[in-house]
Design a protein around this motif. Structure first.
Motif, PDB file in Angstrom:
ATOM      1  N   GLY A   1       7.109   6.250   4.997  1.00  0.00           N
ATOM      2  CA  GLY A   1       6.222   6.338   6.147  1.00  0.00           C
ATOM      3  C   GLY A   1       4.748   6.266   5.810  1.00  0.00           C
ATOM      4  O   GLY A   1       3.922   6.041   6.693  1.00  0.00           O
ATOM      5  N   LEU A   2       4.389   6.461   4.528  1.00  0.00           N
ATOM      6  CA  LEU A   2       2.988   6.350   4.115  1.00  0.00           C
ATOM      7  C   LEU A   2       2.690   4.915   3.687  1.00  0.00           C
ATOM      8  O   LEU A   2       2.304   4.636   2.555  1.00  0.00           O
ATOM      9  CB  LEU A   2       2.696   7.344   2.991  1.00  0.00           C
ATOM     10  CG  LEU A   2       2.771   8.819   3.399  1.00  0.00           C
ATOM     11  CD1 LEU A   2       2.528   9.731   2.205  1.00  0.00           C
ATOM     12  CD2 LEU A   2       1.767   9.138   4.511  1.00  0.00           C
ATOM     13  N   SER A   3       2.905   4.016   4.622  1.00  0.00           N
ATOM     14  CA  SER A   3       2.659   2.590   4.392  1.00  0.00           C
ATOM     15  C   SER A   3       2.374   1.930   5.732  1.00  0.00           C
ATOM     16  O   SER A   3       2.641   2.512   6.792  1.00  0.00           O
ATOM     17  CB  SER A   3       3.870   1.930   3.727  1.00  0.00           C
ATOM     18  OG  SER A   3       5.006   1.989   4.577  1.00  0.00           O
ATOM     19  N   GLU A   4       1.873   0.725   5.677  1.00  0.00           N
ATOM     20  CA  GLU A   4       1.566   0.014   6.914  1.00  0.00           C
ATOM     21  C   GLU A   4       2.815  -0.561   7.574  1.00  0.00           C
ATOM     22  O   GLU A   4       2.845  -0.730   8.794  1.00  0.00           O
ATOM     23  CB  GLU A   4       0.564  -1.103   6.633  1.00  0.00           C
ATOM     24  CG  GLU A   4      -0.808  -0.582   6.233  1.00  0.00           C
ATOM     25  CD  GLU A   4      -1.803  -1.690   5.981  1.00  0.00           C
ATOM     26  OE1 GLU A   4      -2.919  -1.626   6.569  1.00  0.00           O
ATOM     27  OE2 GLU A   4      -1.485  -2.621   5.219  1.00  0.00           O
ATOM     28  N   HIS A   5       3.831  -0.859   6.785  1.00  0.00           N
ATOM     29  CA  HIS A   5       5.087  -1.392   7.302  1.00  0.00           C
ATOM     30  C   HIS A   5       6.231  -0.934   6.395  1.00  0.00           C
ATOM     31  O   HIS A   5       6.032  -0.699   5.209  1.00  0.00           O
ATOM     32  CB  HIS A   5       5.096  -2.933   7.304  1.00  0.00           C
ATOM     33  CG  HIS A   5       3.851  -3.573   7.826  1.00  0.00           C
ATOM     34  ND1 HIS A   5       3.650  -3.843   9.157  1.00  0.00           N
ATOM     35  CD2 HIS A   5       2.732  -4.009   7.182  1.00  0.00           C
ATOM     36  CE1 HIS A   5       2.465  -4.419   9.316  1.00  0.00           C
ATOM     37  NE2 HIS A   5       1.892  -4.527   8.130  1.00  0.00           N
TER      38      HIS A   5
END
Length: 381
Positions: free
Chosen positions: A152-156
């Motif tokens: 979840g700590l990403s853009e996608h």
């Protein structure tokens, strides 16, 4: 051949998403005290998969343990048996977001623009536990955001359809990011022999302890007793529904529990602390045939005197994360107002490029004043 899991009528292959030449930002765990905000390849959708743009992601105690102590849950030298991945890995397993792409074979419940909560458990669907429906006890289990498949700590990120739950319109996506920790407490209460007329003792007023308190309150628990040292977390516990809050450094927990239950002892204890003194107090605060529920992940071995169980016919029950039904029940309880205090768990919001300094280090150095720090993603709010 890759493992598969059944999701309704669809067989979903457990495989990593293919990558493109595009890049995206992500918070990656490389090892002890080594967290980097960096560019990595952007994943693409395959059959039975869905691409999600995270809106909000919580930082979990498990993330902190990995960061401070080095890879434990995260695979390091040996690839995870399902994802095939090792560190560095993208962090983040408590999150909600918006679907931006749908792969072939995904059911019509999930379309581009659908607001979703992700249940991050990774399971093989084939072991004995999975065959019994206990995917949380899978022999090869892992978690999105700890074992691979992005986080979840990403853009996608791209996940199998079976991880997705629809988010009701009246539940904001920041609150939806709390479903995962809330489901841990909900599952603990669901798995216990708890009844509405019971007295429950909760050890610890951190995120999981507060989740247990809320789950008990939502079920109309007659008396909730909490044992917590932190002054601020004592206040949180009262605010979230505890009837009595005790301090184990000042109060005799066993004596007070007997006093509050007409000398019988409490019906059930929930351990969200995982410390030896708390375990001793909890077991000996139980009534005859009471049940101790262990939720905490222990950092080292503890001791338990079996006679404390035997002579009072007490039970010791271990619980692990949650099952599918727990996730949906928590979402329903957020929507219908039974978990109306959940939003108060959010004590700070930060940007993704602030995760180490304003997130991890804040939770380590300012634990007293924090419950849940949420990281803002690029998805719809």
């Amino acid at each position: 051949m890759p493992a598969t899991t059944q999701d309704g009528d669809h067989a979903i292959e457990n495989r990593p998403a293919p990558q493109t030449s595009k890049t995206m930002k992500a918070v990656r765990f490389h090892g002890k005290e080594d967290l980097r905000f960096e560019d990595i390849p952007e994943p693409t959708c395959g059959p039975g998969q869905v691409k999600v743009k995270p809106a909000w992601c919580g930082i979990c105690g498990s993330d902190l343990h990995e960061y401070m102590g080095g890879p434990s849950l995260c695979p390091e030298s040996k690839p995870h048996p399902i994802t095939g991945e090792t560190v560095p890995l993208t962090f983040g397993h408590e999150f909600a977001g918006v679907i931006e792409e749908v792969g072939e074979g995904v059911s019509e419940r999930f379309r581009v623009g659908t607001r979703v909560v992700v249940a991050p458990i990774i399971y093989d669907g084939d072991c004995g536990a999975c065959q019994d429906g206990l995917v949380n006890c899978c022999w090869k289990n892992g978690f999105v955001g700890l074992s691979g498949w992005g986080g979840g700590l990403s853009e996608h990120l791209v996940v199998p359809e079976y991880t997705l739950y629809n988010c009701p319109d009246n539940v904001p996506l920041d609150v939806a990011a709390l479903v995962e920790p809330l489901a841990v407490g909900w599952h603990a209460v669901n798995s216990s022999p708890f009844k509405r007329t019971d007295t429950a003792l909760v050890l610890g007023g951190g995120p999981i302890g507060l989740s247990v308190i809320q789950a008990l309150r939502a079920r109309g628990c007659a008396q909730i007793i909490v044992s917590e040292v932190s002054g601020m977390r004592k206040e949180f516990a009262k605010d979230f529904g505890a009837h009595v809050v005790l301090d184990p450094t000042k109060d005799d927990i066993i004596a007070r529990c007997l006093e509050l239950t007409n000398k019988k002892g409490v019906d059930v204890t929930f351990d969200a602390a995982g410390v030896q003194p708390g375990l001793d107090q909890a077991v000996n605060s139980l009534k005859a045939r009471g049940t101790h529920v262990n939720i905490a992940i222990w950092e080292k071995r503890c001791s338990l005197w079996p006679n404390d169980l035997v002579f009072k016919e007490r039970r010791y029950l271990g619980v692990a994360t949650y099952v599918k039904a727990d996730f949906q029940e928590v979402i329903d309880a957020l929507s219908d107002g039974r978990l109306d205090m959940a939003h108060k768990m959010i004590t700070k919001r930060i940007a993704m490029d602030q995760v180490r300094e304003e997130g991890f280090l804040t939770l380590i150095n300012d634990k007293e004043n924090q419950v849940k720090i949420l990281v803002e993603g690029s998805g719809e709010k």
